[in-house]
Design a protein around this motif. Structure first.
Motif, mmCIF file in Angstrom:
data_model
loop_
_atom_site.group_PDB
_atom_site.id
_atom_site.type_symbol
_atom_site.label_atom_id
_atom_site.label_comp_id
_atom_site.label_asym_id
_atom_site.label_seq_id
_atom_site.Cartn_x
_atom_site.Cartn_y
_atom_site.Cartn_z
ATOM 1 N N GLY A 1 -44.224 76.384 -6.277
ATOM 2 C CA GLY A 1 -45.084 75.959 -7.377
ATOM 3 C C GLY A 1 -46.550 76.184 -7.070
ATOM 4 O O GLY A 1 -47.324 76.605 -7.940
ATOM 5 N N MET A 2 -46.940 75.931 -5.829
ATOM 6 C CA MET A 2 -48.326 76.151 -5.437
ATOM 7 C C MET A 2 -48.664 77.642 -5.396
ATOM 8 O O MET A 2 -49.748 78.059 -5.843
ATOM 9 C CB MET A 2 -48.585 75.524 -4.065
ATOM 10 C CG MET A 2 -50.055 75.484 -3.669
ATOM 11 S SD MET A 2 -50.284 75.149 -1.911
ATOM 12 C CE MET A 2 -49.863 76.742 -1.195
ATOM 13 N N ILE A 3 -47.743 78.445 -4.866
ATOM 14 C CA ILE A 3 -47.957 79.898 -4.823
ATOM 15 C C ILE A 3 -48.127 80.447 -6.233
ATOM 16 O O ILE A 3 -48.976 81.320 -6.486
ATOM 17 C CB ILE A 3 -46.760 80.604 -4.137
ATOM 18 C CG1 ILE A 3 -46.614 80.159 -2.673
ATOM 19 C CG2 ILE A 3 -46.897 82.117 -4.239
ATOM 20 C CD1 ILE A 3 -47.708 80.621 -1.764
ATOM 21 N N ILE B 1 -51.588 79.905 -7.419
ATOM 22 C CA ILE B 1 -52.540 80.854 -6.822
ATOM 23 C C ILE B 1 -52.452 82.178 -7.570
ATOM 24 O O ILE B 1 -53.472 82.781 -7.921
ATOM 25 C CB ILE B 1 -52.238 81.078 -5.328
ATOM 26 C CG1 ILE B 1 -52.402 79.785 -4.542
ATOM 27 C CG2 ILE B 1 -53.163 82.160 -4.755
ATOM 28 C CD1 ILE B 1 -51.974 79.894 -3.078
ATOM 29 N N ALA B 2 -51.226 82.613 -7.830
ATOM 30 C CA ALA B 2 -50.999 83.908 -8.483
ATOM 31 C C ALA B 2 -51.550 83.953 -9.900
ATOM 32 O O ALA B 2 -52.038 85.002 -10.348
ATOM 33 C CB ALA B 2 -49.504 84.228 -8.491
ATOM 34 N N ASP B 3 -51.486 82.828 -10.627
ATOM 35 C CA ASP B 3 -51.983 82.853 -12.016
ATOM 36 C C ASP B 3 -53.440 82.398 -12.121
ATOM 37 O O ASP B 3 -53.947 82.126 -13.210
ATOM 38 C CB ASP B 3 -51.088 82.019 -12.938
ATOM 39 C CG ASP B 3 -51.106 80.518 -12.611
ATOM 40 O OD1 ASP B 3 -52.000 80.065 -11.869
ATOM 41 O OD2 ASP B 3 -50.208 79.793 -13.110
ATOM 42 N N ASN B 4 -54.112 82.306 -10.947
ATOM 43 C CA ASN B 4 -55.539 81.978 -10.879
ATOM 44 C C ASN B 4 -55.881 80.555 -11.322
ATOM 45 O O ASN B 4 -57.043 80.258 -11.617
ATOM 46 C CB ASN B 4 -56.375 82.979 -11.695
ATOM 47 C CG ASN B 4 -56.429 84.351 -11.054
ATOM 48 O OD1 ASN B 4 -56.520 84.461 -9.823
ATOM 49 N ND2 ASN B 4 -56.339 85.401 -11.856
ATOM 50 N N VAL C 1 -40.527 89.622 -5.261
ATOM 51 C CA VAL C 1 -41.075 90.468 -4.192
ATOM 52 C C VAL C 1 -42.594 90.573 -4.242
ATOM 53 O O VAL C 1 -43.247 90.688 -3.195
ATOM 54 C CB VAL C 1 -40.449 91.882 -4.270
ATOM 55 C CG1 VAL C 1 -41.045 92.788 -3.208
ATOM 56 C CG2 VAL C 1 -38.931 91.800 -4.090
ATOM 57 N N GLU C 2 -43.186 90.511 -5.428
ATOM 58 C CA GLU C 2 -44.642 90.655 -5.547
ATOM 59 C C GLU C 2 -45.388 89.589 -4.745
ATOM 60 O O GLU C 2 -46.516 89.819 -4.298
ATOM 61 C CB GLU C 2 -45.064 90.601 -7.011
ATOM 62 C CG GLU C 2 -44.646 91.816 -7.819
ATOM 63 C CD GLU C 2 -45.170 91.763 -9.242
ATOM 64 O OE1 GLU C 2 -45.899 90.800 -9.562
ATOM 65 O OE2 GLU C 2 -44.859 92.676 -10.027
ATOM 66 N N GLN C 3 -44.784 88.432 -4.600
ATOM 67 C CA GLN C 3 -45.444 87.344 -3.875
ATOM 68 C C GLN C 3 -44.913 87.181 -2.453
ATOM 69 O O GLN C 3 -45.273 86.233 -1.756
ATOM 70 C CB GLN C 3 -45.262 86.024 -4.637
ATOM 71 C CG GLN C 3 -45.714 86.057 -6.075
ATOM 72 C CD GLN C 3 -47.165 86.488 -6.219
ATOM 73 O OE1 GLN C 3 -47.984 86.251 -5.335
ATOM 74 N NE2 GLN C 3 -47.483 87.131 -7.337
ATOM 75 N N ALA C 4 -44.066 88.102 -2.000
ATOM 76 C CA ALA C 4 -43.394 87.958 -0.703
ATOM 77 C C ALA C 4 -44.370 87.841 0.461
ATOM 78 O O ALA C 4 -44.193 87.014 1.356
ATOM 79 C CB ALA C 4 -42.441 89.132 -0.479
ATOM 80 N N LYS C 5 -45.392 88.662 0.475
ATOM 81 C CA LYS C 5 -46.359 88.632 1.569
ATOM 82 C C LYS C 5 -47.169 87.349 1.539
ATOM 83 O O LYS C 5 -47.417 86.729 2.600
ATOM 84 C CB LYS C 5 -47.286 89.851 1.479
ATOM 85 C CG LYS C 5 -48.398 89.870 2.539
ATOM 86 C CD LYS C 5 -47.856 89.810 3.956
ATOM 87 C CE LYS C 5 -48.989 89.840 4.979
ATOM 88 N NZ LYS C 5 -48.500 89.616 6.366
ATOM 89 N N LYS D 1 -38.098 83.646 -4.313
ATOM 90 C CA LYS D 1 -37.354 83.703 -5.571
ATOM 91 C C LYS D 1 -38.007 82.846 -6.643
ATOM 92 O O LYS D 1 -38.171 83.276 -7.793
ATOM 93 C CB LYS D 1 -35.917 83.243 -5.337
ATOM 94 C CG LYS D 1 -35.036 83.282 -6.578
ATOM 95 C CD LYS D 1 -33.627 82.812 -6.254
ATOM 96 C CE LYS D 1 -32.748 82.805 -7.506
ATOM 97 N NZ LYS D 1 -31.363 82.333 -7.176
ATOM 98 N N ARG D 2 -38.428 81.634 -6.290
ATOM 99 C CA ARG D 2 -39.021 80.709 -7.246
ATOM 100 C C ARG D 2 -40.462 81.082 -7.618
ATOM 101 O O ARG D 2 -40.942 80.729 -8.696
ATOM 102 C CB ARG D 2 -39.016 79.287 -6.687
ATOM 103 C CG ARG D 2 -37.619 78.643 -6.604
ATOM 104 C CD ARG D 2 -37.706 77.307 -5.891
ATOM 105 N NE ARG D 2 -36.443 76.590 -5.865
ATOM 106 C CZ ARG D 2 -36.068 75.697 -6.779
ATOM 107 N NH1 ARG D 2 -36.873 75.412 -7.800
ATOM 108 N NH2 ARG D 2 -34.906 75.080 -6.683
ATOM 109 N N ALA D 3 -41.144 81.788 -6.696
ATOM 110 C CA ALA D 3 -42.563 82.086 -6.905
ATOM 111 C C ALA D 3 -42.814 83.404 -7.632
ATOM 112 O O ALA D 3 -43.963 83.796 -7.820
ATOM 113 C CB ALA D 3 -43.298 82.093 -5.564
#
Length: 266
Positions: free
Chosen positions: A163-165, A168-171, A126-130, A121-123
């Motif tokens: 926060g760390m995820i 990673i997602a925003d490069n 669903v796009e970051q679920a895996k 939810k915070r990250a």
């Protein structure tokens, strides 16, 4: 009969094991019967035979009235129950597109499942679920197991991992750098943003800066360049390694591969 403690159950079973072994070794047959356990002598003895299995059947107690439970009561109780593990596992597979294995691990306890969903939810949802599942079942689980901690005692909170995820997602950082960030958070060095800033771990994404380093690496390795262009494609990994080494692992891997491929094949 006459077994009224777990200690007597153990003694009776051990006695029967020895008795039946001796009986069979002597050529006898073990008969179906009810035996009495004598606690004073620590032995069993026959009370009555049971020739048919039906002799062991259960029957209604005449002193107990039938209990009728209305469906409305059952439905009301069902509404108060929490989401059961099998249902949660299926939902994780459907909603978060997880494998049966990942979903099974994450729903092994209510606390772990709640932690995972909070991180998702915070990250960003669903796009970051895996990606979240990989970290929870990977680095986080390894850390908890190593220090024999429960999820509720994790030094890395759901908010910190999220926060760390996000970084990673925003490069901002690569997956490789993220391991360094996670270790620092686990030690208590602060959240992801603080660790990234204090240790200078921000990923290099400036195309011009990466191109400059690639040019320097190519110029410094003319022999490898010639071999690569003559057909030794495996040397591409060598050049990637040199660029990442020059940037201390901070260059965006995807950009490095794309830009390097363009320059080497140009």
């Amino acid at each position: 009969k006459n077994i009224n403690s777990f200690r007597f159950v153990e003694r009776a079973i051990n006695y029967e094991i020895e008795r039946q072994i001796d009986l069979l070794e002597e050529g006898g047959t073990v008969v179906q019967e009810t035996r009495l356990y004598d606690a004073d002598k620590g032995e069993t003895r026959s009370m009555r035979s049971k020739e048919e299995a039906m002799d062991y059947r259960y029957f209604p107690d005449p002193d107990l009235l039938p209990l009728e439970v209305e469906k409305s009561f059952i439905d009301q109780v069902a509404k108060t129950l929490p989401e059961l593990p099998d249902v949660k596992k299926r939902r994780f597979m459907d909603e978060y597109k997880l494998s049966a294995y990942d979903a099974g691990v994450l729903t092994a306890s209510r606390e772990l499942a709640a932690y995972y969903e909070e991180v998702v939810k915070r990250a960003g949802g669903v796009e970051q679920a895996k990606l979240v599942a990989n970290w929870v079942n990977g680095e986080l689980a390894a850390g908890l197991n190593k220090e024999n901690l429960e999820i509720g005692d994790s030094p890395v909170s759901a908010a910190m991992l999220a926060g760390m995820i996000t970084r990673i997602a925003d490069n901002t950082i690569s997956g490789k750098i993220a391991k360094t960030v996670f270790e620092a958070m686990w030690r208590g060095d602060g959240d992801a943003d603080k660790v990234i800033e204090s240790q200078g771990l921000k990923q290099v994404t400036d195309t011009g800066a990466i191109e400059k380093i690639i040019d320097e690496v190519i110029a410094a390795n003319p022999q490898q360049l010639e071999q690569y262009r003559s057909g030794k494609d495996k040397l591409f990994g060598f050049f990637v390694g040199q660029v990442m080494k020059a940037t201390q692992g901070k260059a965006n891997p995807g950009q490095v591969n794309d830009l390097l491929k363009s320059k080497l094949d140009g």
